[in-house]
Motif scaffolding. Structure first.
Motif, short mmCIF file in Angstrom:
data_model
loop_
_atom_site.label_atom_id
_atom_site.label_comp_id
_atom_site.label_asym_id
_atom_site.label_seq_id
_atom_site.Cartn_x
_atom_site.Cartn_y
_atom_site.Cartn_z
N LEU A 34 -5.48 1.15 -13.22
CA LEU A 34 -4.33 1.37 -14.12
C LEU A 34 -3.24 0.31 -13.88
N ALA A 35 -2.43 0.07 -14.90
CA ALA A 35 -1.32 -0.87 -14.74
C ALA A 35 -0.19 -0.17 -13.99
N TYR A 36 0.46 -0.90 -13.10
CA TYR A 36 1.52 -0.31 -12.26
C TYR A 36 2.59 0.39 -13.12
N GLY A 37 3.03 -0.28 -14.17
CA GLY A 37 4.09 0.26 -15.00
C GLY A 37 3.69 1.52 -15.75
N GLU A 38 2.38 1.64 -15.98
CA GLU A 38 1.87 2.77 -16.74
C GLU A 38 1.70 3.99 -15.82
N ALA A 43 8.00 -8.34 -14.22
CA ALA A 43 6.93 -9.02 -13.48
C ALA A 43 5.92 -8.06 -12.85
N ILE A 44 6.29 -6.77 -12.66
CA ILE A 44 5.35 -5.87 -11.99
C ILE A 44 4.67 -4.87 -12.94
N HIS A 45 5.15 -4.80 -14.18
CA HIS A 45 4.60 -3.84 -15.15
C HIS A 45 3.08 -3.90 -15.23
N ILE A 91 0.87 -1.19 0.00
CA ILE A 91 0.00 0.00 0.00
C ILE A 91 0.90 1.24 0.00
N GLY A 92 0.61 2.14 -0.95
CA GLY A 92 1.53 3.26 -1.21
C GLY A 92 2.60 2.81 -2.18
N ALA A 93 2.19 1.96 -3.15
CA ALA A 93 3.15 1.26 -4.02
C ALA A 93 3.86 2.16 -5.03
N THR A 94 3.31 3.37 -5.28
CA THR A 94 3.87 4.21 -6.34
C THR A 94 4.93 5.20 -5.85
#
Ligand SMILES: NC(=O)c1ccc[n+]([C@@H]2O[C@H](COP(=O)([O-])OP(=O)(O)OC[C@H]3O[C@@H](n4cnc5c(N)ncnc54)[C@H](OP(=O)(O)O)[C@@H]3O)[C@@H](O)[C@H]2O)c1
Length: 343
Positions: free
Chosen positions: A46-50, A63-65, A12-15
C-alpha cells in the motif's frame, strides 16, 4: 559533507505516532533518503499516504505520499541499499528485530525501550552525553552494526534541562509529569478513559525515568517521580524540584540555560536547546511544535527557589525531541562524527 550524496534509510513502524514524525522529518532531510518503510505485514504494497492515519498537526509532506510500504525483510533492506534503520516499533517487537538488524550490519536508531538498559547500548542525547556514542564500538562497530537508543520522552526533556545544571551537583530530583495522549501511540487510550480526565498511572514510566536519567547524565541522585496522563494531544509538561550540592540561585540557572549552546552543525540540533521565559504561564503543551527545528527545543519557565530547592516547569515535545526527532539527531551525530558522508 558531500551535498549530493544521501544515505539510504529505513523506517520500521512508520505508520504509528513516532513513525509519522520520522517520515515527516526525513521527507526532506539534507543527508538522508527514505528507501524503505514498514509497519504491520498487512500494509505491504500500500502507499504510505493511503494506509496511514495521519495524526500530526502538520500536513503530510508530498514526498512521502507515494512511498510503497514493504514487508520487514532484512535481505530486501540490504538490496535497497539501506544503511541506517530508524525504529519506532513496540518494545516487544523491537526486542526481536533490533539485534537481528545489528547482526546484519545496520546502524539502528531506536525509540523502543527494549535495549536501552544493555550496558553497551547508549541512551544518547547529543545535548547531554554525545560522548556515549562511542559505545557503538563495544557492540562491534565497525565490524558489525549497532543499536543506539534514545530515552523515554519525559526523561529526554529532563536530561536536556539538567545537562547544563550538572556542574552544580544534583543531589535529588522530584518530578511530576503531565503527559499527552500521543505518548501512548496510535490508537492509544480509549477516549472514554481519558476525555475530561487525568490518569495518575502510566505503566513502567516512573521506573524508566529514574533509571534513565542516571544512565544518561552519569549521576546518582535520589529521584522521586509521579507520572500522570492528561487529555492533551502533544507535549509533556513536567514540574521539577532539584536539590543541589552547591548554593544555587535562580539567576545561576537562567545563566546556565542561556549559555548552553551545543557546538555542532547537526541539522536537528537547536541553536539554543533550552529556551527559558519569565512569562507567568509559560511553558504550555500548546507550544509543542514551536522552536527551530520544530519540536526540538525544551521550553522552561516558572523558575523559583524555596529553602534550598530550585523549582521549574519544562515542556518537551514527546514525539519529536522525545522520540523520532531525537533519533534523527542521534543519527546525524553518528554520521558527522564517523564521517559517513565523506569519501
Ligand atoms: N509516542 C511517544 O511519545 C513515544 C516516545 C518515546 C518512545 N516511544 C516508543 O516508540 C515506539 C513506537 O511508539 P508509538 O507511540 O509510535 O507506537 P504506535 O503508534 O503504536 O506505533 C507502532 C508502530 O509499530 C508497528 N507495529 C506494531 N506491531 C508490529 C509488528 N508485529 N510488526 C511490525 N510492525 C509492527 C505499527 O504498525 P501498524 O500501524 O501497521 O500496526 C506502527 O507502525 C514504542 O516502542 C514506544 O514505547 C514512543
Amino acid at each position: 559533507m558531500k551535498a549530493n550524496k544521501k544515505i539510504k534509510v529505513a523506517v520500521i513502524g512508520a505508520t504509528g505516532a513516532v513513525g509519522q514524525v520520522f517520515m515527516w522529518k526525513l521527507a526532506e532531510h539534507p543527508w538522508f533518503d527514505i528507501a524503505y518503510a514498514t509497519a504491520s505485514a498487512s500494509r505491504a504494497g500500500l502507499a504510505y499516504g493511503e494506509t496511514t492515519h495521519w495524526i500530526l498537526p502538520i500536513e503530510m509532506p508530498m514526498a512521502i505520499h507515494n512511498i510503497e510500504m514493504k514487508e520487514f525483510n532484512i535481505q530486501s533492506m540490504k538490496d535497497a541499499g539501506v544503511q541506517i534503520v530508524f525504529s519506532a516499533l513496540p518494545a516487544g517487537v523491537a526486542r526481536e528485530a533490533e539485534p537481528q538488524l545489528r547482526a546484519n550490519g545496520f546502524y539502528v536508531f531506536s525509540n523502543a525501550a527494549a535495549m536501552r538498559y544493555d550496558s553497551n547500548v547508549p541512551i544518547l542525547i547529543p545535548e547531554a552525553n554525545y560522548e556515549k556514542l562511542d559505545l557503538i564500538r563495544d557492540q562491534g562497530y565497525p565490524q558489525t552494526g549497532f543499536v543506539v537508543t534514545n530515552a523515554n520522552c519525559v526523561t529526554t526533556g529532563l536530561a536536556v534541562a539538567l545537562a547544563p545544571l550538572r556542574k552544580f551537583g544534583i543531589k535529588t530530583i522530584q518530578i511530576n509529569s503531565y503527559q499527552s495522549i500521543s505518548g501512548a501511540g496510535y490508537p492509544g487510550l480509549s477516549s472514554l478513559d481519558i476525555q475530561d480526565n487525568c490518569i495518575p498511572f502510566i505503566n513502567g514510566e516512573e521506573e524508566k525515568i529514574e533509571k534513565e536519567i542516571k544512565k544518561i547524565l552519569s549521576i546518582d541522585p535520589d529521584v522521586y517521580v509521579f507520572t500522570v496522563r492528561v487529555p492533551v494531544m502533544f507535549g509533556h509538561l513536567e514540574t521539577v524540584w532539584i536539590d543541589f550540592e552547591e548554593n544555587v540561585e535562580t539567576e545561576d540557572i537562567v545563566e546556565a540555560w542561556a549559555n548552553f549552546k551545543v557546538a555542532s552543525d547537526l541539522p536537528s540540533t537547536p541553536e539554543l536547546p533550552v529556551v527559558y521565559s519569565e512569562e507567568k504561564s509559560f511553558p504550555q503543551p500548546k507550544s509543542a511544535f514551536w522552536g527551530t527545528p520544530r519540536g526540538m527545543v525544551v521550553f522552561t519557565g516558572r523558575l523559583k527557589k524555596k529553602n534550598n530547592k530550585l523549582g521549574f516547569v519544562l515542556m518537551v515535545n514527546n514525539i519529536v525531541k522525545g522520540a523520532a526527532g531525537g533519533s534523527v539527531q542521534n543519527a546525524e551525530l553518528f554520521v558527522n562524527q564517523y564521517g559517513l558522508l565523506e569519501d
